[in-house]
Design an enzyme around this catalytic site. Structure first.
Site, PDB file in Angstrom:
ATOM      1  N   ASP A 344       1.220   6.131  -3.482  1.00 40.26           N
ATOM      2  CA  ASP A 344       1.652   5.157  -4.767  1.00 40.26           C
ATOM      3  C   ASP A 344       0.065   5.387  -5.431  1.00 40.26           C
ATOM      4  O   ASP A 344      -0.777   5.708  -4.781  1.00 40.26           O
ATOM      5  CB  ASP A 344       2.091   3.832  -4.616  1.00 40.26           C
ATOM      6  CG  ASP A 344       1.764   2.859  -5.716  1.00 40.26           C
ATOM      7  OD1 ASP A 344       2.555   3.380  -6.906  1.00 40.26           O
ATOM      8  OD2 ASP A 344       1.334   1.951  -5.692  1.00 40.26           O
ATOM      9  N   ASP A 538       1.957  -0.514  -2.056  1.00 41.48           N
ATOM     10  CA  ASP A 538       1.559  -1.953  -2.153  1.00 41.48           C
ATOM     11  C   ASP A 538       2.549  -2.775  -2.872  1.00 41.48           C
ATOM     12  O   ASP A 538       2.348  -4.081  -2.496  1.00 41.48           O
ATOM     13  CB  ASP A 538      -0.118  -2.019  -2.603  1.00 41.48           C
ATOM     14  CG  ASP A 538       0.035  -1.964  -3.901  1.00 41.48           C
ATOM     15  OD1 ASP A 538      -0.402  -2.733  -4.682  1.00 41.48           O
ATOM     16  OD2 ASP A 538       0.580  -0.819  -4.483  1.00 41.48           O
ATOM     17  N   ASP A 542       7.667  -0.773  -4.322  1.00 44.04           N
ATOM     18  CA  ASP A 542       7.553   0.347  -3.147  1.00 44.04           C
ATOM     19  C   ASP A 542       8.252   0.206  -1.995  1.00 44.04           C
ATOM     20  O   ASP A 542       8.206   1.283  -1.238  1.00 44.04           O
ATOM     21  CB  ASP A 542       5.841   0.491  -2.833  1.00 44.04           C
ATOM     22  CG  ASP A 542       5.058   0.870  -4.055  1.00 44.04           C
ATOM     23  OD1 ASP A 542       5.425   1.792  -5.017  1.00 44.04           O
ATOM     24  OD2 ASP A 542       3.892   0.546  -4.033  1.00 44.04           O
TER      25      ASP A 542
END
Length: 643
Positions: A344, A538, A542
């Site tokens: 990410d 995080d 996600d």
């Protein structure tokens, strides 16, 4: 952690002794060993005189007590297990072998088997205790008390009784008992108990401090933000204590192997004792019974059964020392086969600390009005973008007129402010609502604002790469990772800039949470047979992707609770460079575990052959068994020293 018994106790019969985590006492354990050793040495020195006494009485009076003292734990464990229906185990092998030796009047050998086995156990337990110290040390950072501030006075209380919003005071040298925000004071905080980082971190008013870290210099006044059960240290302790519940494939194999291996050894030894005297002319029963007893001692799988789980336990502990929490030994195995790492962007590769860099009002709206509208709508969001807008606004936000608040995943927020419908979000959201707006090609995240379908302007927000992001990508390449990818909901321009700065293999931008899951599915489908795909994130968005990947990693500091709980590995420092370090720990653990398997099986196989041909005696058998176990244990301890 003391509620979990070690594999060591299961193997060697010390269910009630020192084999619990951290309960080993050298002083207590050495007494019976020393007493047995003294009797044994006396017996050997005066063996001829004792042997020649009436009915070998002197021999029995010296050697039998030595045998019982040194072998009592094994004998009683074998007896208990037989009563429970667990006949074929390591204790049974040792008991049958030594009682058989006494039966054929090889008493010194019987004592030697038990005594040196006991000495080996002593060294093994000492090694086990030291290897476990890294994980046991985590328990020592559990805070014992908190200085609760009530009506201007401080009162020591249990951290479990402190509520969110309470004020606590942390003096220099004290452990910070709960997660919270500093309201007064500045200090340096030692975060090494949680992160493994030795450099103290400077903190001041407005910053967050975590439970389990140590206040080094100034007095801190902290407003508690989480209950003790929800604090960072409580989550860490829970993760580590339960890491053993998810066993690696190799560990499960060894457990199953030992279950079938022991009865095979017993029946094979029985065949060695009975068949040759029946079918080979001139062979005596006494000789072949002795060889069978040697086989029983050599074949004891203690070295394997102890060292394999300990190897994985050491891997989990070694990773924990570095601020990498691995939730089970099975994930250490997964780390050895990583082919693709998918990141990410925000909060993972970038700091997630956004700053408003540009405000561009449109259609008669002023900069102040635009920022005020955005702050009102974003006031109920925890997203880093929202926090940056509120920080730029710099004043308290009146939210009584904000109604019908709705977060639209991957797009933005819609809310009613007074009598108007206000939309704050990305370009996709405005396209979905058919609102004409600026099309921007700038470095940064663009937040568009519209009121009742009319475009009011845009706010540009910039993020920064984490300090170790470039190093992290380079280390992953060096660790053998073939493909490094970034998935982001941000625009193409920002994604392209980040990908170029980090030298990523590829990236996908403007993704919704469900798009990220589809992307992971694609990479999983492309992975080579036996190779793994890792996702690192995080945010709460996600969590589905973390769960779908072969191995999910979450940032433990900035990361959301949902991401941390879903992840298989948690990086407490929020440093992407820790990913390559975790892969190193996994690979070294796997290597050492298989070294132990090959060592134990190789040496035992060799001595079994020597025993069948009568070359190896009971003396050599016990040295081979204890020696292999010790070497395996010491080798497993090397996992704690990954560079």
């Amino acid at each position: 952690m003391t509620s979990n018994k070690s594999t060591h106790s299961d193997c060697c019969g010390r269910d009630g002794g020192h084999s619990h985590y951290g309960e080993f006492s050298l002083k207590n354990e050495i007494v019976p060993v020393a007493l047995s050793m003294i009797l044994f040495v006396i017996g050997l020195i005066f063996y001829e005189d004792l042997h020649n006494t009436r009915f070998f009485l002197g021999e029995y009076l010296v050697f039998v007590p030595a045998y019982l003292i040194s072998g009592w734990a094994v004998l009683t464990a074998a007896g208990r297990n037989i009563l429970r229906g667990k006949i074929f185990d390591e204790n049974f092998l040792m008991t049958v072998a030594t009682l058989g030796a006494i039966a054929i009047h090889q008493i010194p050998e019987a004592v030697a088997v038990m005594l040196f086995f006991q000495v080996g156990e002593l060294f093994q337990d000492f090694s086990v205790s030291r290897s476990r110290s890294s994980i046991k040390s985590l328990l020592e950072v559990r805070p014992d008390s908190a200085n609760l501030k009530v009506d201007g006075e401080m009162k020591p209380v249990s951290p479990k009784s402190v509520q969110v919003g309470n004020i606590i005071v942390v003096k220099p040298g004290e452990k910070i008992p709960l997660d919270g925000e500093i309201t007064e004071g500045a200090s340096q905080v030692d975060t090494s108990p949680l992160t493994g980082e030795s450099v103290p971190r400077t903190v001041q008013v407005g910053e967050t401090v975590l439970a389990g870290t140590i206040n080094k210099s100034g007095v801190l006044t902290v407003r508690v933000s989480k209950l003790f059960e929800e604090s960072s240290i409580s989550k860490i302790l829970y993760l580590v204590e339960n890491a053993s519940s998810k066993k690696a494939t190799t560990e499960k194999f060894i457990t199953r192997f030992a279950r079938y291996y022991t009865p095979v050894v017993v029946f094979f030894s029985l065949a060695v004792a009975i068949l040759p005297p029946l079918f080979v002319p001139g062979e005596t029963s006494a000789e072949w019974v002795y060889r069978a007893l040697v086989l029983l001692v050599i074949s004891c799988p203690c070295g394997l059964v102890i060292s394999i789980p300990l190897g994985y336990f050491g891997g989990v502990g070694g990773a924990a020392k570095r601020g990498i929490l691995v939730k089970g030994s099975t994930f250490l195995d997964t780390l050895t086969d990583v082919q693709t790492v998918v990141f990410d962007k925000t909060g993972t590769l970038t700091k997630g600390v956004f700053n408003v860099t540009q405000i561009v009002p449109k259609n008669g709206c002023s900069e102040t009005e635009l920022l005020h509208l955005a702050a009102k709508v974003e006031s109920q969001s925890n997203h880093p973008v929202a926090k940056s807008i509120l920080s730029a606004y710099g004043e308290s936000v009146e939210t009584s007129d904000v109604k019908d608040y709705r977060e639209i995943a991957g797009h933005g927020i819609q809310a009613r402010v007074g009598n108007s419908i206000v939309i704050v979000g990305n370009s996709r959201l405005l396209l979905r609502e058919n609102i004409e707006h600026d099309v921007c090609d700038v470095e940064g995240t663009i937040v568009h604002v519209a009121v009742d379908g009319v475009y009011r302007g845009r706010i540009t927000i910039a993020d920064e790469l984490k300090d170790d992001a470039v190093e992290a990508i380079r280390n992953l390449k060096n660790a053998g990772v073939e493909q490094i990818v970034m998935l982001t909901g941000d625009n193409q321009t920002v994604a392209q800039i980040i990908a170029r700065q980090l030298n990523l293999d590829s990236y996908l931008a403007e993704l919704l949470p469900e798009d990220k899951v589809e992307a992971i599915e694609t990479y999983l489908g492309k992975a080579s047979k036996g190779k793994k795909v890792v996702f690192v994130g995080d945010g709460i968005n996600d969590a589905p992707v973390i769960a779908r990947a072969d191995l999910g990693m979450a940032m433990g500091g900035l990361g959301s609770d949902a991401a941390i709980e879903t992840a298989d590995v948690v990086l407490m420092t929020d440093a992407p460079s820790k990913i390559a370090e975790a892969i190193q720990v996994g690979k070294k653990t796997h290597k050492i575990v298989w070294q132990n398997i090959v060592l134990a099986m190789g040496v035992k196989g060799l001595f079994i052959i020597l025993g069948i041909f009568g070359i190896a005696t009971l003396w050599e058998a016990v040295f081979a068994d204890v020696g292999v176990a010790l070497l395996a244990i010491l080798n497993a301890g090397r996992i704690l020293k990954v560079n």
